[in-house]
Design an enzyme around this catalytic site. Structure first.
Site, PDB file in Angstrom:
ATOM      1  N   ASP A 126      27.190  68.040  48.935  1.00  0.00           N
ATOM      2  CA  ASP A 126      27.896  67.354  50.006  1.00  0.00           C
ATOM      3  C   ASP A 126      27.050  66.144  50.387  1.00  0.00           C
ATOM      4  O   ASP A 126      26.005  66.283  51.012  1.00  0.00           O
ATOM      5  CB  ASP A 126      28.077  68.285  51.205  1.00  0.00           C
ATOM      6  CG  ASP A 126      28.662  67.578  52.434  1.00  0.00           C
ATOM      7  OD1 ASP A 126      29.191  66.459  52.282  1.00  0.00           O
ATOM      8  OD2 ASP A 126      28.582  68.149  53.533  1.00  0.00           O
TER       9      ASP A 126
ATOM     10  N   GLU B 175      36.536  66.540  50.329  1.00  0.00           N
ATOM     11  CA  GLU B 175      35.841  67.430  51.258  1.00  0.00           C
ATOM     12  C   GLU B 175      36.758  68.527  51.823  1.00  0.00           C
ATOM     13  O   GLU B 175      36.338  69.680  51.924  1.00  0.00           O
ATOM     14  CB  GLU B 175      35.196  66.612  52.373  1.00  0.00           C
ATOM     15  CG  GLU B 175      34.005  65.800  51.860  1.00  0.00           C
ATOM     16  CD  GLU B 175      33.551  64.713  52.812  1.00  0.00           C
ATOM     17  OE1 GLU B 175      34.116  64.615  53.925  1.00  0.00           O
ATOM     18  OE2 GLU B 175      32.637  63.947  52.445  1.00  0.00           O
TER      19      GLU B 175
ATOM     20  N   ASP C 138      38.088  67.575  59.765  1.00  0.00           N
ATOM     21  CA  ASP C 138      36.718  67.252  59.354  1.00  0.00           C
ATOM     22  C   ASP C 138      36.207  66.058  60.157  1.00  0.00           C
ATOM     23  O   ASP C 138      36.596  64.920  59.910  1.00  0.00           O
ATOM     24  CB  ASP C 138      36.700  66.938  57.854  1.00  0.00           C
ATOM     25  CG  ASP C 138      35.286  66.736  57.307  1.00  0.00           C
ATOM     26  OD1 ASP C 138      34.339  66.648  58.112  1.00  0.00           O
ATOM     27  OD2 ASP C 138      35.132  66.675  56.079  1.00  0.00           O
TER      28      ASP C 138
ATOM     29  N   LYS D 244      26.737  56.042  53.807  1.00  0.00           N
ATOM     30  CA  LYS D 244      28.054  56.427  53.301  1.00  0.00           C
ATOM     31  C   LYS D 244      29.131  55.451  53.765  1.00  0.00           C
ATOM     32  O   LYS D 244      30.113  55.227  53.054  1.00  0.00           O
ATOM     33  CB  LYS D 244      28.374  57.844  53.761  1.00  0.00           C
ATOM     34  CG  LYS D 244      29.651  58.439  53.178  1.00  0.00           C
ATOM     35  CD  LYS D 244      29.763  59.904  53.555  1.00  0.00           C
ATOM     36  CE  LYS D 244      31.007  60.554  52.997  1.00  0.00           C
ATOM     37  NZ  LYS D 244      31.050  62.005  53.281  1.00  0.00           N
TER      38      LYS D 244
END
Length: 591
Positions: free
Chosen positions: A10, A148, A170, A71
Site C-alpha cells: 500500500d 485500494e 477510503d 502521492k
C-alpha cells in the site's frame, strides 16, 4: 519461504505498508514494533537519503530537505526539490518502495522482486503508470496494480462464497475515494467510484494549523508567524497529533514552547482544541464526501439497504464524525475492525497470494459484538427524554479499544452524578441491558467545574473486561471501576427481553421514532411507509425537491407524486406503501 514470493504494498500519501503471505493469510511486516512506514523522504546532514520516521522527524527542523505527500504529485511532470537535488515523483516514491522491499526481504530471508501495488480507484492512467514506474525504479516487477477499495474488500471477503455488495469509504492522509464493489466467489468488480485527490487528513491538519495561527496572531501577538517556515512545520506536526488524539477524546491541549518572542520575552503556545470545534471546522469537507457516497450509490443503481457492508479505510476514518455521518446516511454500522491503516496493505497481500496461486482466506480480528454506552437526559428533536442512550464504544470496534466522551451536569450546584453503563444497540437506554451503576460524588460546586464538564472513558480489553473512568476536568477528581465478562453478558433471550421491556418512567408522549440522533439531518430510505403522516412528509419533501430535480429524475418524481395522490384517494393501502417507498428512495439520491 518461497523464492518467487510476491509482496503486497500500500503506497499511501501519509503512510505506506508491505504485506507478505503466511500460510493462507497476509500479514503486514513490521520494522521493530512499527508496521507503518511514514511516506516521507529526506536528505540528512551528510547528504544521505533517509526514509520513513527518521525523515518525518527531520521535517520539523529541515522542511527544505524533506518531501511529504508525494502521492499527490504522481503522474505530474514537475520535479520536487530535496535540498540541493531534484527528483521526479516516481523517484521519490521509489525510495519508499525500496524501504518496503527491504523490510519484506529481511523478514522472508531472501530478496523479493515482485509486488502488487495499490492505487486509488480514481487514479488516471498516467498516475497508474507513474506508480508502476516507481516500482520498476525500486527494482520491483509490478505484477498487478489494483484499486485500494478492491484491496480493502478482499481483506474482509476473501474466500467467502456468494455475492456481496460493499461500499468502501477510503479517507486517507491525502486522498479520498468511495467505491461500490460487488464480490462473487472471489471476483471483485468495482460498480462505481467517486474520488477527490485533494481531500484527506493533511487538509484537516491544515485547518487546525489555521486555527493555531489565528490564535497566535490574535492572542499571543506574533503577527509574522505564518512566514516562519520552521514554526509552521512544528504546528503541522502538532496539528496532526491533536487530530489523532481527538479521535479518542473530546479535548486536547496543544503546547509548543518558544514559538517566538514579543517585547523581549519568549512566547509559548498553549491552546485547547475540542473535538466539536474541529469537527465543525472540517464539516464542509466531510459533507463533500457524503455527496460522493450518494453519487456512487446512484451510479451503481443501489439503495443503502442493498449493501451488505460499509467498510472504513484510511486513518482519517477514525474521526468519529465520519462513522456518524455514514451511519445517518446509509443506516449501516460501518466496519473498521481491520485496522484502517493496514486494511489496504492486507488486501494487497491477499491479491499477491492469489497471484501466487494460493487459496486465500479473509483476515480475522477480535471485535466487540455489542455497543457499550451510558444513559443521559436531554432534548432531541425538540422532545425531552431521560432515557437517551449515548454509545461510547460501538459494536464491531477492534479490540482492545478505548473511547472518551464529555458530559455535563444539569447545574453548577450539582454535587453528584449517577453513571449508568448499558450494553445494546437501542437508542433508548431502557431498551438495552443495564450492566452497572456508579455514583460519582463530591463534585465541585462551581461555574468553572460546570463549564468544563466530566470526561467519561470506556476501555475494553481482549478478555472482555470493561474499565470505567470518570474525570471532573476542573478539579481532577476521578472515579474508576472495572466490570468483568461484559462480552458474554447478553444471550439471545437477554436481547429479546431487553427489546421488549419498556421503562415505566418513559414519557408516553415521546414516540420511539422521535428519539433519534440529534445530528441526523438525512437518513437512509425507510422500510415500507405505512403512516399517513410519513406519506404527507414524503410528498412535502418531494415538492420542495422538484426545484432541484431535472430531466428523467424530475419526470419520474412528478409521476410518482401523482400516482401516490391517486392511491391515497382510492385508499389502496398496498399501492400507497409501494409508491411511498419508491418516492422516498428517489429523494434519497436527490437531497
Amino acid at each position: 519461504m518461497d523464492p518467487d514470493a510476491i509482496i503486497g504494498i500500500d503506497l499511501g500519501t501519509t503512510n505506506s505498508e508491505v504485506a507478505i503471505i503466511t500460510g493462507s493469510r497476509p500479514e503486514v511486516v513490521p520494522d521493530g514494533q512499527d508496521f507503518i512506514l511514514p511516506s516521507c523522504v529526506g536528505l540528512d546532514l551528510d547528504g544521505n537519503i533517509i526514509v520513513g520516521q527518521q525523515a518525518r522527524n527531520q521535517f520539523v527542523a529541515a522542511p527544505e530537505r524533506t518531501v511529504l505527500s508525494i502521492k499527490r504529485q504522481m503522474g505530474k511532470t514537475s520535479r520536487v526539490s530535496l535540498g540541493d537535488r531534484n527528483y521526479t515523483p516516481q523517484e521519490i516514491s521509489a525510495f519508499i518502495l525500496k524501504e518496503l522491499k527491504q523490510r519484506a526481504s529481511n523478514t522472508l530471508g531472501h530478496d523479493v522482486s515482485k509486488a502488487v501495488i495499490t492505487v486509488p480507484a480514481y487514479f488516471t492512467d498516467s498516475q497508474r503508470q507513474a506508480t508502476r514506474e516507481a516500482g520498476q525504479i525500486a527494482g520491483l516487477e509490478v505484477v498487478r496494480i489494483i484499486n485500494e477499495p478492491t484491496a480493502a474488500a478482499l481483506t474482509y471477503e476473501s474466500g467467502q462464497s456468494g455475492e456481496h455488495k460493499i461500499l468502501v469509504y477510503d479517507l486517507g492522509g491525502g486522498t479520498f475515494d468511495v467505491s461500490v464493489v460487488a464480490i462473487e466467489d472471489g471476483v471483485v468488480e468495482v460498480l462505481a467510484t467517486m474520488g477527490d485527490n485533494e481531500l484527506g487528513g493533511n487538509d484537516f491538519d491544515e485547518i487546525i494549523v489555521g486555527l493555531l495561527n489565528d490564535f497566535i496572531e490574535s492572542d499571543l501577538g506574533l503577527k509574522d508567524c505564518r512566514s516562519d517556515i520552521l514554526l509552521q512545520a512544528r504546528l503541522t506536526r502538532a496539528a496532526e497529533q491533536a487530530k489523532i488524539a481527538l479521535s479518542e477524546q473530546p479535548y486536547v491541549r496543544i503546547e509548543e514552547d518558544h514559538i517566538g518572542s514579543e517585547g523581549g520575552k519568549d512566547v509559548h503556545l498553549s491552546f485547547e482544541l475540542s473535538r466539536a470545534t474541529f469537527e465543525e471546522a472540517v464539516d464542509g469537507m466531510l459533507a463533500r464526501t457524503m455527496t460522493a457516497v450518494t453519487k456512487a450509490l446512484s451510479d451503481a443503481r443501489l439503495r443503502p439497504d442493498q449493501l451488505e457492508r460499509v467498510l472504513l479505510v484510511g486513518g482519517s476514518t477514525r474521526i468519529p464524525r465520519v462513522a456518524s455521518l455514514l451511519r445517518e446516511r446509509l443506516g449501516h454500522e460501518p466496519h473498521g475492525e481491520v485496522d484502517p491503516d493496514l486494511c489496504v496493505a492486507l488486501g494487497a497481500g491477499v491479491q499477491a497470494g492469489i497471484e501466487m496461486g494460493k487459496d486465500m482466506q479473509a483476515v480475522l480480528v477480535d471485535i466487540t459484538p455489542y455497543t457499550f454506552g451510558t444513559r443521559v437526559s436531554g432534548e432531541r428533536n425538540g422532545f425531552w427524554s431521560e432515557d437517551i442512550f449515548i454509545p461510547i464504544i460501538r459494536r464491531n470496534s477492534k479490540l482492545p479499544v478505548a473511547r472518551t466522551e464529555a458530559f455535563y451536569t444539569f447545574t453548577s450546584a450539582q454535587k453528584m452524578a449517577s453513571i449508568d453503563v448499558y450494553q445494546g444497540e437501542h437508542e433508548k437506554a431502557s431498551n438495552n441491558v443495564k450492566i452497572a451503576n456508579f455514583l460519582f460524588e463530591g463534585l465541585n460546586e462551581s461555574e468553572d467545574a460546570f463549564d468544563a464538564g466530566i470526561l467519561f472513558s470506556y476501555s475494553l480489553d481482549l478478555d472482555g473486561i470493561l474499565h470505567i473512568h470518570a474525570l471532573e476536568r476542573a478539579t481532577g477528581k476521578e472515579l474508576r471501576a472495572t466490570i468483568d465478562g461484559v462480552m458474554d453478558r447478553l444471550s439471545d433471550d437477554d436481547v429479546a427481553s431487553s427489546k421488549a421491556r419498556i421503562g415505566s418512567d418513559w414519557d408516553d408522549n415521546v414516540s420511539e421514532s422521535e428519539i433519534v440522533d440529534a445530528t441526523s439531518d438525512i437518513t437512509a430510505p425507510a422500510a415500507p411507509i405505512d403512516d399517513d403522516e410519513e406519506i404527507a412528509a414524503v410528498l412535502k419533501r418531494a415538492e420542495q425537491a422538484l426545484a432541484l430535480a431535472y430531466g428523467e429524475d424530475r419526470t419520474e418524481m412528478v409521476d410518482l407524486m401523482e400516482d401516490l395522490r391517486n392511491a391515497l384517494k382510492q385508499c389502496d393501502e398496498e399501492k400507497v406503501k409501494g409508491l411511498g417507498k419508491a418516492l422516498d428512495e428517489l429523494l434519497f439520491y436527490l437531497e
